[in-house]
Every structure is written in structure tokens, then in C-alpha cells.
Design a protein around this motif. Structure first.
Motif, PDB file in Angstrom:
ATOM      1  N   LEU A 152       0.839  -1.201   0.000  1.00  0.00           N
ATOM      2  CA  LEU A 152       0.000   0.000   0.000  1.00  0.00           C
ATOM      3  C   LEU A 152       0.872   1.249   0.000  1.00  0.00           C
ATOM      4  O   LEU A 152       2.017   1.206   0.448  1.00  0.00           O
ATOM      5  N   ALA A 153       0.304   2.343  -0.463  1.00  0.00           N
ATOM      6  CA  ALA A 153       0.947   3.645  -0.278  1.00  0.00           C
ATOM      7  C   ALA A 153       0.409   4.186   1.044  1.00  0.00           C
ATOM      8  O   ALA A 153      -0.773   4.555   1.142  1.00  0.00           O
ATOM      9  N   LEU A 154       1.246   4.178   2.068  1.00  0.00           N
ATOM     10  CA  LEU A 154       0.753   4.498   3.414  1.00  0.00           C
ATOM     11  C   LEU A 154       0.281   5.952   3.537  1.00  0.00           C
ATOM     12  O   LEU A 154      -0.562   6.263   4.379  1.00  0.00           O
ATOM     13  N   GLY A 155       0.796   6.832   2.690  1.00  0.00           N
ATOM     14  CA  GLY A 155       0.404   8.242   2.760  1.00  0.00           C
ATOM     15  C   GLY A 155      -0.851   8.553   1.960  1.00  0.00           C
ATOM     16  O   GLY A 155      -1.232   9.724   1.841  1.00  0.00           O
ATOM     17  N   VAL A 156      -1.474   7.527   1.417  1.00  0.00           N
ATOM     18  CA  VAL A 156      -2.673   7.712   0.575  1.00  0.00           C
ATOM     19  C   VAL A 156      -3.877   7.125   1.320  1.00  0.00           C
ATOM     20  O   VAL A 156      -3.728   6.239   2.161  1.00  0.00           O
ATOM     21  N   THR A 157      -5.065   7.620   1.024  1.00  0.00           N
ATOM     22  CA  THR A 157      -6.270   7.118   1.701  1.00  0.00           C
ATOM     23  C   THR A 157      -6.552   5.664   1.320  1.00  0.00           C
ATOM     24  O   THR A 157      -6.052   5.167   0.308  1.00  0.00           O
ATOM     25  N   ALA A 158      -7.396   5.032   2.130  1.00  0.00           N
ATOM     26  CA  ALA A 158      -7.799   3.653   1.821  1.00  0.00           C
ATOM     27  C   ALA A 158      -8.486   3.620   0.453  1.00  0.00           C
ATOM     28  O   ALA A 158      -8.181   2.767  -0.399  1.00  0.00           O
ATOM     29  N   GLY A 159      -9.374   4.568   0.232  1.00  0.00           N
ATOM     30  CA  GLY A 159     -10.092   4.634  -1.052  1.00  0.00           C
ATOM     31  C   GLY A 159      -9.127   4.847  -2.212  1.00  0.00           C
ATOM     32  O   GLY A 159      -9.263   4.224  -3.270  1.00  0.00           O
ATOM     33  N   GLY A 160      -8.138   5.717  -1.996  1.00  0.00           N
ATOM     34  CA  GLY A 160      -7.151   6.006  -3.038  1.00  0.00           C
ATOM     35  C   GLY A 160      -6.318   4.785  -3.369  1.00  0.00           C
ATOM     36  O   GLY A 160      -6.005   4.522  -4.534  1.00  0.00           O
ATOM     37  N   ASN A 161      -5.966   4.015  -2.347  1.00  0.00           N
ATOM     38  CA  ASN A 161      -5.187   2.794  -2.570  1.00  0.00           C
ATOM     39  C   ASN A 161      -5.966   1.789  -3.412  1.00  0.00           C
ATOM     40  O   ASN A 161      -5.376   1.076  -4.222  1.00  0.00           O
ATOM     41  N   ILE A 162      -7.257   1.728  -3.206  1.00  0.00           N
ATOM     42  CA  ILE A 162      -8.065   0.774  -3.977  1.00  0.00           C
ATOM     43  C   ILE A 162      -8.344   1.318  -5.381  1.00  0.00           C
ATOM     44  O   ILE A 162      -8.392   0.568  -6.357  1.00  0.00           O
ATOM     45  N   ALA A 163      -8.483   2.644  -5.473  1.00  0.00           N
ATOM     46  CA  ALA A 163      -8.743   3.263  -6.788  1.00  0.00           C
ATOM     47  C   ALA A 163      -7.566   3.040  -7.740  1.00  0.00           C
ATOM     48  O   ALA A 163      -7.759   2.920  -8.955  1.00  0.00           O
ATOM     49  N   ASP A 164      -6.358   2.939  -7.174  1.00  0.00           N
ATOM     50  CA  ASP A 164      -5.146   2.837  -7.997  1.00  0.00           C
ATOM     51  C   ASP A 164      -5.194   1.664  -8.993  1.00  0.00           C
ATOM     52  O   ASP A 164      -5.074   1.868 -10.201  1.00  0.00           O
ATOM     53  N   PRO A 165      -5.390   0.409  -8.533  1.00  0.00           N
ATOM     54  CA  PRO A 165      -5.468  -0.675  -9.524  1.00  0.00           C
ATOM     55  C   PRO A 165      -6.695  -0.564 -10.424  1.00  0.00           C
ATOM     56  O   PRO A 165      -6.668  -1.043 -11.566  1.00  0.00           O
ATOM     57  N   ASP A 196     -11.703   7.686   3.575  1.00  0.00           N
ATOM     58  CA  ASP A 196     -10.917   8.847   3.170  1.00  0.00           C
ATOM     59  C   ASP A 196      -9.811   9.191   4.174  1.00  0.00           C
ATOM     60  O   ASP A 196      -9.234  10.284   4.113  1.00  0.00           O
ATOM     61  N   ASP A 197      -9.525   8.258   5.063  1.00  0.00           N
ATOM     62  CA  ASP A 197      -8.390   8.447   5.984  1.00  0.00           C
ATOM     63  C   ASP A 197      -7.138   7.859   5.353  1.00  0.00           C
ATOM     64  O   ASP A 197      -7.200   6.820   4.672  1.00  0.00           O
ATOM     65  N   ILE A 198      -5.998   8.496   5.637  1.00  0.00           N
ATOM     66  CA  ILE A 198      -4.769   7.920   5.064  1.00  0.00           C
ATOM     67  C   ILE A 198      -4.391   6.661   5.841  1.00  0.00           C
ATOM     68  O   ILE A 198      -4.617   6.547   7.049  1.00  0.00           O
ATOM     69  N   VAL A 199      -3.848   5.713   5.102  1.00  0.00           N
ATOM     70  CA  VAL A 199      -3.642   4.364   5.638  1.00  0.00           C
ATOM     71  C   VAL A 199      -2.646   4.351   6.803  1.00  0.00           C
ATOM     72  O   VAL A 199      -2.731   3.496   7.679  1.00  0.00           O
ATOM     73  N   ARG A 200      -1.731   5.315   6.821  1.00  0.00           N
ATOM     74  CA  ARG A 200      -0.744   5.353   7.907  1.00  0.00           C
ATOM     75  C   ARG A 200      -1.417   5.455   9.280  1.00  0.00           C
ATOM     76  O   ARG A 200      -0.858   5.031  10.292  1.00  0.00           O
ATOM     77  N   THR A 201      -2.628   6.013   9.321  1.00  0.00           N
ATOM     78  CA  THR A 201      -3.326   6.167  10.600  1.00  0.00           C
ATOM     79  C   THR A 201      -4.060   4.884  11.005  1.00  0.00           C
ATOM     80  O   THR A 201      -4.693   4.837  12.051  1.00  0.00           O
ATOM     81  N   PHE A 202      -3.990   3.845  10.163  1.00  0.00           N
ATOM     82  CA  PHE A 202      -4.731   2.609  10.439  1.00  0.00           C
ATOM     83  C   PHE A 202      -3.913   1.659  11.323  1.00  0.00           C
ATOM     84  O   PHE A 202      -2.694   1.650  11.265  1.00  0.00           O
TER      85      PHE A 202
END
Ligand SMILES: Nc1ncnc2c1ncn2[C@@H]1O[C@H](COP(=O)(O)OP(=O)(O)OP(=O)(O)O)[C@@H](O)[C@H]1O
Ligand SMILES: [Mg+2]
Length: 307
Positions: A152-165, A196-202
């Protein structure tokens, strides 16, 4: 990803199964989705003797003369749709190396890997150019890593990480991408208000769930899992394992699960190979391996897991 799969010149002269090496019989399956033959990976330069004088009989994967590591050699297996194969063994036995060579994270030194979903398995994917190899990762073959930072890109949101592929696969409609991401988060039991939270906070467990959601975004037929729950607290790991088990039951995936933990292998896989010092020492049905391991090393591992 820096991927340059190669088959080095002259490899055919190196020892393989045919050369009468100490090998275990491979369990063949009908209509394999993944077919791995004679896969090998050496870190460093090596000679024929490096291969002949390393492995379980020598108690090491390291060639003392060159310092090279024969991380994996002569690895063979098939995986069919709806089936999960485990790769088990102690730390450093070569499990992740095998998975990474199949995924294209590492160039293999030698071998032949065919995927039914890529030109009906007509070509050895280890010979594909890097761009074609990377494209397989969009919708054919996904990986879930132990370390979420790799998947994952930890600095990107969960939604953004899934949108990428999804965008890599050609999705363009913002609303549909959001809808698909929300659906995947729901299936992996990530609260939608975290989209919409960035993954690093998970938390660690939540990061693994987002990794799984992302890996499944384009419904790939192949999923590779490398220690997906190692390092998580026991109760969190149990929840993530349970999720993976349910998803594998629902989806008709061909799966490879790397783990040093027999509880994970038992829960997720039907068959497994046992690796020691870069070689496969046993290839068995998981139930049989746990009940009646044949190789002394497997017996030691199973006994340790029971203790
Ligand atoms: N990039 C690398 N460069 C050199 N040696 C490496 C590299 N990656 C792995 N190795 C070596 O290859 C061998 C196999 O490593 P691998 O990571 O595949 O083991 P593993 O079975 O996955 O272990 P673990 O359970 O600790 O993850 C080890 O001796 C390791 O030190
Ligand atoms: Mg590993």
C-alpha cells in the motif's frame, strides 16, 4: 517495481530435477492456473558446485566459496482454481523468494512459470518484458505482503489505494470507482467512514484488510499471500485469517500462502510444500502433512508447532 526477469545463459547445464538431484515428487493437478517448474533464485554468482553442495544435506543455502545464497532451487508446484497451496519452512528457507519470483518482485535465476490467465499458459512469464510483467499485477495476479508498506501507499487514503489498480485497469468514472472501493471495504470489514483516511493512521489489522481489498479490486484469478498475519496481535490475526478464509471460500482463486505458522497453513490451504535451505523437502496434502509428515525436517516443524 523494478522487474527484469531473466533466464541466465547456460542455466540449462545446471543441475535440475532431471539431473537426478534429491527431489520430491510434485503433486500435479488438472487445469493448473499456476504452474511452476524448476524455479531457482540465487543471490550472487554461482557455479554448478554451488548448487550441488548446498541444500538440506549440507545444512546451508550458502555457498561457502562464493558467499552466494541459493535461496530457492528446483521448486515445482501447480495450483488450480479454488485451491490454496501453502509454502512453509523456517526463516530463511526461501519461501518469500519463491513468491516474489512468481510475482515479479525479484528476477528469477531460472525456471518456467505459466499462468492459465496469461495466453492460456503458453508462455513462461519469467521471460516477459518488465512492462508486460507489471501489467499482470493489475488484474491477473495480486500480492498481499506481511509489511503493508510494500502493498500500500501508506500516505494515501484507503479509497485512493483501492482506486489505484482500478484506474490502472481503465476505470474512469469517479462515482463507480468510489462505489467499487466502498464495496471492497465492506467485504473486508473496514468501516466505510475510514475510506478517506490515510492508511498510515490505520492499525496493523486494518492495513491488512485494506491490502486485501486492494488486491481483490480487479478480481484477479491469482492471489499470493506472504505471511499476511505475521506480526499482528493474536486476536487481530485471527480476525484477518478468518476474513481471508471466507474470501477464499467465496472466490474461485488460485492461491499461494507463504507462512512459517502451521496454524495459518492448516486454516487456509489444502496442499503445501515444505522448504528447507532453499529446497522443497516435502509436497503433500496439508492434512497428511500435519498428521503424518514424511521428511525429518517436516516432522521437526510439525512437532514444534504442536508443542
Ligand atoms: N535481496 C536479497 N539479497 C541477498 N540475499 C537475500 C535477499 N533476499 C533474501 N535473501 C536470502 O535468501 C534466503 C531466503 O530468504 P527468504 O526471504 O526467501 O526466506 P523466507 O523463508 O521467506 O524467510 P522468513 O520466514 O524470514 O521471511 C535467506 O538466506 C535470505 O537471507
Ligand atoms: Mg519471508
Amino acid at each position: 517495481m523494478n522487474t527484469v526477469p531473466t533466464q541466465e545463459a547456460g542455466m540449462n547445464t545446471l543441475p535440475t530435477q532431471e539431473a537426478g538431484m534429491n527431489t520430491v515428487p510434485t503433486i500435479h493437478v488438472a487445469d493448473p492456473v499456476i504452474q511452476v517448474r524448476n524455479l531457482g533464485k540465487v543471490y550472487g554468482s554461482f557455479t554448478r558446485d554451488s548448487i550441488l553442495q548446498t541444500g538440506p544435506e549440507f545444512g546451508t543455502a550458502r555457498d561457502p566459496r562464493t558467499g552466494s545464497i541459493i535461496a530457492a532451487w528446483n521448486v515445482n508446484f501447480d495450483v488450480a482454481a479454488g485451491e490454496a497451496l501453502g509454502i512453509v519452512g523456517e526463516s530463511g528457507s526461501g519461501k518469500s523468494t519463491v513468491l516474489r519470483c512468481i510475482a515479479g518482485d525479484q528476477p528469477a535465476t531460472t525456471g518456467d512459470v505459466r499462468l492459465a490467465c496469461h495466453d492460456n499458459g503458453e508462455f513462461n512469464i519469467l521471460h516477459l518484458d518488465p512492462a508486460t510483467r507489471r501489467r499482470l499485477r493489475i488484474d491477473k495476479l495480486s500480492v498481499v505482503y506481511q509489511d503493508a508498506a510494500e502493498g500500500l501507499a501508506l500516505g494515501v487514503t484507503a479509497g485512493g489505494n483501492i482506486a489505484d489498480p482500478l484506474t490502472a485497469a481503465g476505470w474512469r468514472h469517479f462515482g463507480r470507482i468510489r462505489e467499487r472501493a466502498a464495496d471492497l471495504l465492506r467485504r473486508t470489514e473496514v468501516p466505510l467512514d475510514r475510506m478517506d483516511d490515510i492508511v498510515r493512521t490505520f492499525s496493523g489489522g486494518m492495513r491488512q484488510r485494506v491490502q486485501i481489498a486492494r488486491a481483490l479490486a480487479n478480481n484477479p484469478p491469482i492471489l499470493l499471500l506472504d505471511e499476511p498475519t505475521t506480526g499482528l496481535d493474536a486476536s487481530v490475526a485471527a480476525g484477518v485469517l478468518d476474513l481471508i478464509r471466507r474470501l477464499l471460500e467465496e472466490l474461485d482463486l488460485a492461491v499461494v500462502v507463504v507462512s512459517h505458522d502451521f496454524a495459518v497453513i492448516e486454516m487456509l490451504t489444502q496442499r503445501c510444500i515444505v522448504m528447507q535451505h532453499g529446497r522443497v523437502v516435502e509436497d503433500a496434502l496439508t492434512d497428511q502433512l500435519l498428521e503424518d509428515p514424511q521428511h525429518p525436517y517436516s516432522q521437526k516443524l510439525v512437532a514444534a508447532a504442536r508443542a
